[in-house]
Design a protein around this motif. Structure first.
Motif, short mmCIF file in Angstrom:
data_model
loop_
_atom_site.label_atom_id
_atom_site.label_comp_id
_atom_site.label_asym_id
_atom_site.label_seq_id
_atom_site.Cartn_x
_atom_site.Cartn_y
_atom_site.Cartn_z
N ASP A 64 0.83 -1.20 0.00
CA ASP A 64 0.00 0.00 0.00
C ASP A 64 0.87 1.25 0.00
O ASP A 64 1.76 1.40 0.82
CB ASP A 64 -0.90 0.04 1.25
N ARG A 65 0.57 2.15 -0.93
CA ARG A 65 1.26 3.45 -0.95
C ARG A 65 0.47 4.47 -0.13
O ARG A 65 1.00 5.47 0.32
CB ARG A 65 1.39 3.94 -2.39
N SER A 73 -7.58 2.24 -0.02
CA SER A 73 -6.12 2.21 -0.13
C SER A 73 -5.70 2.26 -1.59
O SER A 73 -6.50 1.97 -2.49
CB SER A 73 -5.55 0.98 0.57
N VAL A 74 -4.45 2.64 -1.81
CA VAL A 74 -3.89 2.71 -3.16
C VAL A 74 -2.59 1.92 -3.14
O VAL A 74 -1.73 2.14 -2.28
CB VAL A 74 -3.61 4.18 -3.56
N LYS A 75 -2.45 1.01 -4.08
CA LYS A 75 -1.27 0.14 -4.09
C LYS A 75 -0.11 0.80 -4.85
O LYS A 75 -0.30 1.76 -5.59
CB LYS A 75 -1.61 -1.19 -4.76
N VAL A 79 1.11 6.58 4.88
CA VAL A 79 1.84 6.67 3.62
C VAL A 79 2.83 5.52 3.57
O VAL A 79 3.65 5.38 4.48
CB VAL A 79 2.57 8.02 3.52
N GLY A 80 2.74 4.69 2.55
CA GLY A 80 3.61 3.52 2.45
C GLY A 80 5.07 3.87 2.25
O GLY A 80 5.39 4.88 1.63
N THR A 93 5.46 5.11 -9.68
CA THR A 93 4.78 6.07 -8.80
C THR A 93 3.27 5.78 -8.81
O THR A 93 2.70 5.50 -9.85
CB THR A 93 5.02 7.51 -9.33
N SER A 94 2.66 5.86 -7.65
CA SER A 94 1.20 5.73 -7.56
C SER A 94 0.58 7.10 -7.80
O SER A 94 1.17 8.12 -7.44
CB SER A 94 0.79 5.23 -6.17
#
Ligand SMILES: Nc1ncnc2c1ncn2[C@@H]1O[C@H](COP(=O)(O)OP(=O)(O)OP(=O)(O)O)[C@@H](O)[C@H]1O
Length: 285
Positions: free
Chosen positions: A24-25, A52-54, A89-90, A208-209
């Protein structure tokens, strides 16, 4: 009633920027926030929002005007403090801390600085700019077709070129997650498509996410792995759509729009948007 008549309601819990786990980012957990109206009433914008955003994922957030998209970015980036909840923040793959960069619709270039000096501004805000940074900035500007104007001033650039300088400035801080709030909405169609390709290339080149807020359903579907539909008040995630497109050759802004599944995704998002009316925090009952 103007927004200045409101203040952010006092925070009952502070934002927690500890690291997200796994790939997770970004992890948003149980995020709640309300704005306080002039007559002292708390208007909840989010209540226990989770998503969440990977790593390397491109996620678009769509919602009607007033749904809370910009507020969500302000909370995620720490510009405003949530009443409760966690934003994590990942970390990077090497274990070092991740970094969020936030790019707004307005390019906010400083007219008295050259393109190159504008590009390094993000770095300058947190440390001294080194010769290697200028070198990297020149390389990135060249990659975005701006090599020849690196020493020019922003007034001589088109809108699309200016947005690319802003994107360069955002990326030069080596973010792990980029928040883009309607960054291309003022641009002509062709320039938008080119910048959408830039966003997709960003993920390919550096993993980059990206989280993109847009009113443009086509844009959301064309560039994203997932489209999150925000609706209701307090805003909920009404739909979370995995966008899988069959493209001829690599996925680009154009080939994505030509994919056979494109219209089906478009209808799903459009119908989801139409089913919600948002009552603004400033609206009187
Ligand atoms: N500082 C503030 N004080 C009080 N209310 C606010 C404040 N900022 C935003 N709001 C309210 O919060 C709600 C969400 O606003 P926000 O700007 O996040 O929506 P949005 O989805 O980004 O809208 P748009 O698509 O029009 O940009 C709206 O009802 C707005 O009136």
């Amino acid at each position: 009633m103007s927004l200045s008549a409101f203040a952010t309601a006092p925070a009952a819990g502070a934002i927690d920027t500890t690291r997200a786990s796994g790939t997770d980012r970004l992890k948003v957990q149980q995020l709640s926030h309300a704005f306080r109206s002039a007559d002292g009433v708390d208007v909840p914008i989010f209540e226990r929002l989770d998503f969440s955003v990977k790593s390397g994922e491109i996620v678009s957030i769509v919602g009607r005007s007033g749904a809370g998209k910009s507020t969500l970015f302000n909370l995620v980036s720490g510009l405003i403090q949530p009443q409760s909840g966690h934003v994590s923040v990942g970390a990077r793959e090497d274990g070092s801390a991740g970094r969020i960069a936030y790019m707004l619709q307005k390019d906010l270039l400083m007219p008295w600085r050259t393109v190159l000096q504008n590009a390094v501004l993000g770095i300058e805000l947190y440390r001294k700019v080194k010769a290697a940074d200028y070198e990297r900035a020149r390389q990135m500007l060249s990659r975005y077709g701006l090599g020849a104007v690196a020493d020019a001033y922003p007034h001589s650039l088109s809108g699309g070129m200016r947005q690319r300088v802003a994107l360069t400035r955002t990326l030069l801080v080596d973010p792990t997650l980029v928040l883009l709030d309607e960054p291309f909405s003022a641009l002509d169609y062709e320039t938008r498509l080119a910048l959408e390709d830039d966003v997709m290339a960003l993920r390919e080149q550096s993993g980059t996410s990206v989280v993109l807020v847009t009113h443009d359903i086509e844009e959301a579907i064309a560039v994203s792995d997932r489209v999150i539909l925000l609706g209701g008040r307090p805003a909920r995630i009404e739909d979370d759509i995995d966008v899988r497109l069959t493209t001829h050759g690599p996925r680009t802004a154009v080939s994505a729009r030509e994919a056979p599944e494109f219209r089906t995704f478009h209808s799903r998002v459009w119908n989801g948007l139409r089913s919600h009316t948002i009552q603004h925090a400033g609206a009187t009952a």
